[in-house]
Design an enzyme around this catalytic site. Structure first.
Site, PDB file in Angstrom:
ATOM      1  CG  ASP A 144       7.556  -2.050 -24.630  1.00 27.78           C
ATOM      2  OD1 ASP A 144       8.444  -2.186 -23.765  1.00 27.78           O
ATOM      3  OD2 ASP A 144       6.400  -2.459 -24.453  1.00 27.78           O
ATOM      4  CB  THR A 145      10.697  -5.315 -26.651  1.00 24.14           C
ATOM      5  OG1 THR A 145       9.985  -5.415 -27.894  1.00 24.14           O
ATOM      6  CG2 THR A 145       9.749  -5.620 -25.497  1.00 24.14           C
ATOM      7  N   GLY A 146      11.958  -2.809 -28.592  1.00 25.37           N
ATOM      8  CA  GLY A 146      12.897  -2.463 -29.659  1.00 25.37           C
ATOM      9  C   GLY A 146      12.911  -3.423 -30.835  1.00 25.37           C
TER      10      GLY A 146
ATOM     11  CD  GLU B  82      -2.975  -0.826   2.368  1.00 24.98           C
ATOM     12  OE1 GLU B  82      -2.898   0.218   3.062  1.00 24.98           O
ATOM     13  OE2 GLU B  82      -3.759  -1.762   2.625  1.00 24.98           O
TER      14      GLU B  82
ATOM     15  CE  LYS C  73       4.021  -1.511 -36.979  1.00 22.20           C
ATOM     16  NZ  LYS C  73       4.719  -0.907 -35.826  1.00 22.20           N
TER      17      LYS C  73
END
Length: 326
Positions: free
Chosen positions: A234-236, A47, A202
């Site tokens: 993000d992840t590339g 919390e 893509k």
């Protein structure tokens, strides 16, 4: 009838969560003020407790929070901060979320999916936010999810002005990572002196997160420097694949430019090995030491956010920061 009139001046307060204190301090410095003292800590069960160290009664409060991993913790902390300021009688509360949480979940791609970006807007409103400020939303439609003013800031001027110092104006092509961001690419092209456009085709499996396959490029890129743009990395995997597609199609070299460096593993390694000459991002999200690599350039978004906060506080025009195009 007698009346009592208050003649107090407006007071701006900057409150910041614990996710990205460096950015918050930069914004405060740009505004010539200090951050509101905040007592924040976690209980043993997770919390979050938050309490302002000074009175905020009647103030115009701006609650700054970045949303890196673990995103849910930082979002919850920001909501609790908003609630605490509302209950402490702040007059107006503006959420400053440079990277909008759950922005990718902005529509239903398949049946039974949530629209989590709308849920986040509802949470902000319920907590007590009167206004939202964010940078380069994943899609502009997210502005309509919040029942109140939304200041959608754009990092294009910051990024494009830097890119202009790194490329030859007569030999650059702006490349969109997909057809959905062609409109943004057009704004980039205009900023780079009318550069030609291209886009990478893509495909994506909606059942598999963080995975898209770059297939081919549409547009004239042979022998040219390509500026590959996106709102986030993000992840590339997708952006690195797009670099290879451009290289295989004859691009002279590739510069990647993105606003939000999420950089989930193994993004840093993929980008470093992608073949891109440079990767340019802003500091809307914090980056740890292991997420840096030689080709990385990080530009500060603090001056832009500070100017926008100043305009909102002074009841000015945020649109004026972008030549009326925001």
């Amino acid at each position: 009838m007698s009346e009592i009139t208050a003649h107090g001046e407006k007071k701006l307060v900057l409150a910041a969560g614990r996710a990205h204190p460096e950015l918050a301090r930069e914004i405060a410095k740009e505004l010539g003020t200090e951050l509101l003292p905040i007592d924040a800590y976690d209980f043993a069960n997770g919390e979050i407790y938050v309490r302002a160290g000074e009175s905020v009664r009647g103030t115009d409060a701006f609650v700054i929070q970045a949303h890196p991993a673990p995103l849910n913790n930082h979002l919850m902390e920001q909501l609790i901060m908003i609630d605490s300021l509302k209950r402490a009688s702040a007059k107006r509360i503006t959420v400053v979320s440079p990277f909008y949480p759950y922005a990718r979940q902005d529509k239903k791609g398949r049946g039974r999916e949530p629209i989590s970006a709308r849920l986040v807007a509802d949470l902000y409103k319920t907590a007590g936010a009167d206004r939202i400020m964010s940078v380069d939303l994943h899609t502009s439609q997210i502005q309509g999810f919040f029942d109140g003013p939304v200041d959608h800031l754009m990092a294009i001027p910051l990024l494009a002005d830097y890119i202009r110092t790194r490329v030859a104006a007569d030999n650059v092509t702006v490349v969109s990572p997909d057809t959905g961001r062609v409109r943004v690419a057009e704004q980039w092209a205009e900023r780079l002196g009318g550069a030609p456009l291209a886009f990478v085709h893509k495909s994506r499996d909606l059942t598999v997160p963080n995975q898209a396959v770059s297939k081919t490029v549409v547009g004239q890129i042979e022998g040219r420097t390509c500026v590959l743009i996106d709102d986030m990395i993000d992840t590339g995997g997708t952006i690195s694949g797009a670099v290879q597609v451009l290289k295989n199609a004859g691009a002279k070299d590739v510069i990647i430019a993105a606003t939000h460096a999420v950089f989930s593993e193994p993004a840093a390694q993929r980008l470093a090995e992608s073949g891109a000459r440079e990767v340019v991002v802003t500091n809307t999200l914090p980056l740890a030491a292991h997420q840096h690599f030689p080709q990385l350039t990080v530009l500060s978004i603090a001056p832009l956010i500070a100017r926008a906060i100043h305009e909102v506080f002074d009841d000015g025009s945020v649109t004026s920061l972008f030549d009326g195009n925001a």
